[in-house]
Design an enzyme around this catalytic site. Structure first.
Site, PDB file in Angstrom:
ATOM      1  N   TYR A 144       0.861  -1.184   0.000  1.00 44.69           N
ATOM      2  CA  TYR A 144       0.000   0.000   0.000  1.00 44.69           C
ATOM      3  C   TYR A 144       0.891   1.225   0.000  1.00 44.69           C
ATOM      4  O   TYR A 144       1.782   1.354   0.838  1.00 44.69           O
ATOM      5  CB  TYR A 144      -0.891  -0.015   1.240  1.00 44.69           C
ATOM      6  CG  TYR A 144      -1.798   1.189   1.377  1.00 44.69           C
ATOM      7  CD1 TYR A 144      -2.900   1.340   0.542  1.00 44.69           C
ATOM      8  CD2 TYR A 144      -1.554   2.160   2.331  1.00 44.69           C
ATOM      9  CE1 TYR A 144      -3.739   2.440   0.662  1.00 44.69           C
ATOM     10  CE2 TYR A 144      -2.397   3.265   2.467  1.00 44.69           C
ATOM     11  CZ  TYR A 144      -3.475   3.393   1.626  1.00 44.69           C
ATOM     12  OH  TYR A 144      -4.308   4.485   1.753  1.00 44.69           O
ATOM     13  N   ASP A 239       9.411   2.721  -0.403  1.00 45.77           N
ATOM     14  CA  ASP A 239       8.357   3.370   0.386  1.00 45.77           C
ATOM     15  C   ASP A 239       8.656   3.072   1.851  1.00 45.77           C
ATOM     16  O   ASP A 239       8.419   1.962   2.330  1.00 45.77           O
ATOM     17  CB  ASP A 239       6.982   2.822  -0.021  1.00 45.77           C
ATOM     18  CG  ASP A 239       5.859   3.461   0.793  1.00 45.77           C
ATOM     19  OD1 ASP A 239       6.143   4.027   1.874  1.00 45.77           O
ATOM     20  OD2 ASP A 239       4.702   3.386   0.357  1.00 45.77           O
ATOM     21  N   LYS A 267       4.748   9.302   8.756  1.00 47.18           N
ATOM     22  CA  LYS A 267       4.643   8.738  10.104  1.00 47.18           C
ATOM     23  C   LYS A 267       5.727   9.228  11.074  1.00 47.18           C
ATOM     24  O   LYS A 267       5.622  10.325  11.593  1.00 47.18           O
ATOM     25  CB  LYS A 267       4.601   7.219  10.017  1.00 47.18           C
ATOM     26  CG  LYS A 267       3.407   6.759   9.139  1.00 47.18           C
ATOM     27  CD  LYS A 267       3.038   5.341   9.330  1.00 47.18           C
ATOM     28  CE  LYS A 267       2.076   4.816   8.304  1.00 47.18           C
ATOM     29  NZ  LYS A 267       0.673   4.858   8.680  1.00 47.18           N
TER      30      LYS A 267
HETATM   31  N1  HOZ Z   1      -3.593   3.225   6.121  1.00 48.57           N
HETATM   32  C1  HOZ Z   1      -3.419   3.108   7.536  1.00 48.57           C
HETATM   33  C2  HOZ Z   1      -3.175   1.704   7.919  1.00 48.57           C
HETATM   34  N2  HOZ Z   1      -2.140   1.050   7.210  1.00 48.57           N
HETATM   35  C3  HOZ Z   1      -4.615   3.606   8.263  1.00 48.57           C
HETATM   36  C4  HOZ Z   1      -4.453   4.978   8.707  1.00 48.57           C
HETATM   37  C5  HOZ Z   1      -5.540   5.424   9.670  1.00 48.57           C
HETATM   38  O1  HOZ Z   1      -6.658   4.953   9.581  1.00 48.57           O
HETATM   39  O2  HOZ Z   1      -5.257   6.253  10.513  1.00 48.57           O
END
Ligand code: HOZ
Length: 431
Positions: A144, A239, A267
């Site tokens: 992802y 990534d 992050k």
């Molecule tokens: N895409 C995030 C998990 N891999 C979720 C981010 C969120 O919901 O804060």
């Protein structure tokens, strides 16, 4: 556990926000319950609006490597708050932040700050395409890279949780240049390069995928990506939104001994405030406006509050390198505890761990790519999730997410988690 207040907020939330949440996985929909709403958090704990306390392994999905409300991070934000929240004019802190990232990360010369991981990967693709003059990109199934159109193809995280790895609303024309291979599958990579190599602008990969559960990239697979992108003059993009400053202070280049041409961050580098960044070699980064013609901009990019939270986080990690050993040690105790529980219960489930990232799959056997993990027993995972929550342990409300251990997790937290894991597994398998 009482969730009355959370329930009533949720009822209102769904009237005003799609699904009541600002990011799909937070809805707890896949585990069949309504979400908890958070009141506050401190250290390793989250407290919901009903006063329930949870040991938190979501940790904001990765940014909080130092736990909630870390004093160094808060100090940075507090100091900046007094001076203003955003200027839209350059600041020294942006330069300091860029220098910190470039110094820490082998292989990149310059970095551009943005506001999210999605923006970072989207912008990195644009730079790589402009640099090579090619259109095709290669990604891997179950990885992802945020939700920009070109990358929302056979994607991971919430997209597989909700069964739409390639999203409606993404035009076929836009994704016709997105090639996809199986993660960790070297033969597929060789074959796709044989067919399309001269047209591939870049390969983007999570070195350790945290978005189909925790699936580590094999070193030989990542080395092949390095070698083949060199051979075909394509750009290799790591990534590092999850792995950056998580696998170690030097991130993937230090952990795997492999340097990409570009890297994307998010992050941890924002210390819990919204942030993203993409960096690369001078020749690529100098394609970006205002030096070069590739346009990319942002009102809140390099926001001083986010920069201070990030800078203080990175400086803490840089100056306390033992935190990585400490994190590794804590996560290893947790991993071992889970493995012991599985053994005691006669269960053969797959467990993965890379440093402070842990995956528990409700499946036995290999977990090397999305094909392997997609058969997980989601019904049992859902029971497990709810039983953990009942016992005061908050893990990601989806099988295809990782667990994040922070420096704030105590020995007692880990012990309590191992005990809860035993009981929750017993319930999930009716033992
Ligand atoms: N895409 C995030 C998990 N891999 C979720 C981010 C969120 O919901 O804060």
């Amino acid at each position: 556990m009482n969730h009355t207040h959370s329930e009533s907020i949720y009822e209102e939330a769904i009237q005003y926000i799609p699904g009541g949440v600002n990011s799909p996985v937070r809805a707890f929909k896949s585990v069949g319950i309504n979400p908890i709403f958070v009141e506050r958090a401190e250290g390793s704990k989250i407290y919901d609006v009903d006063g329930n306390e949870y040991i938190d392994y979501i940790c904001s999905w990765g940014p909080l490597i130092l736990g909630h409300g870390n004093e160094h991070v808060l100090r940075g934000i507090e100091e900046q708050l007094k001076k203003g929240t955003s200027y839209g004019v350059p600041t020294l802190i942006e330069v300091e932040m860029a220098k910190l990232i470039v110094d820490a990360y082998k292989g990149i010369d310059k970095v551009r700050m943005v506001n999210s991981g999605t923006e970072a990967t989207m912008s990195a693709l644009r730079a790589a395409r402009a640099y090579t003059g090619r259109n095709k990109i290669l990604k891997f199934e179950g990885c992802y890279h945020g939700h920009s159109d070109a990358l929302l193809v056979k994607s991971g995280s919430g997209t597989i949780t909700y069964g739409v790895p390639t999203s409606p609303g993404v035009p076929e024309d836009v994704i016709k240049h997105t090639l996809v291979c199986r993660y960790n599958d070297m033969d597929e990579v060789r074959a796709i390069f044989k067919e399309h190599g001269e047209d591939i602008a870049c390969v983007i990969v999570e070195t350790v995928s945290g978005n189909m559960g925790l699936v580590p990239g094999k070193k030989e697979f990542l080395q092949l990506l390095r070698d083949i992108t060199h051979e075909y003059h394509s750009v290799l993009i790591f990534d590092e939104v999850i792995t950056g400053f998580r696998l170690g202070y030097g991130s993937s280049p230090e952990y795997f001994g492999i340097e990409p041409d570009m890297a994307c961050f998010g992050k941890i580098i924002g210390g819990g405030l919204p942030v993203g960044a993409y960096g690369g070699k001078n020749a690529i980064m100098d394609m970006i406006s205002p030096v070069g013609p590739v346009y990319q901009a942002g009102t809140l990019s390099g926001n001083p509050l986010a920069m201070y939270a990030g800078k203080n986080t990175l400086e803490y990690l840089r100056d306390h390198r033992n935190v990585y050993d400490e994190l590794d040690q804590k996560a290893s105790v947790l991993e071992q505890g889970i493995r012991n529980n599985l053994k005691k219960l006669g269960l053969n489930l797959a467990v993965t761990r890379v440093g402070s990232l842990i995956g528990l799959f409700f499946i036995s056997g290999k977990t090397e790519n999305y094909d392997d993990v997609k058969e997980c027993d989601l019904v049992r995972f859902n029971i497990y999730f709810k039983e953990m929550l009942q016992r005061g342990i908050l893990i990601g409300p989806a099988q295809f997410e990782a667990m994040f251990v922070s420096t704030a997790h105590s020995k007692e937290d880990i012990e309590k988690t191992i005990e809860a894991n035993y009981e929750a597994l017993k319930c999930a398998y009716q033992l």
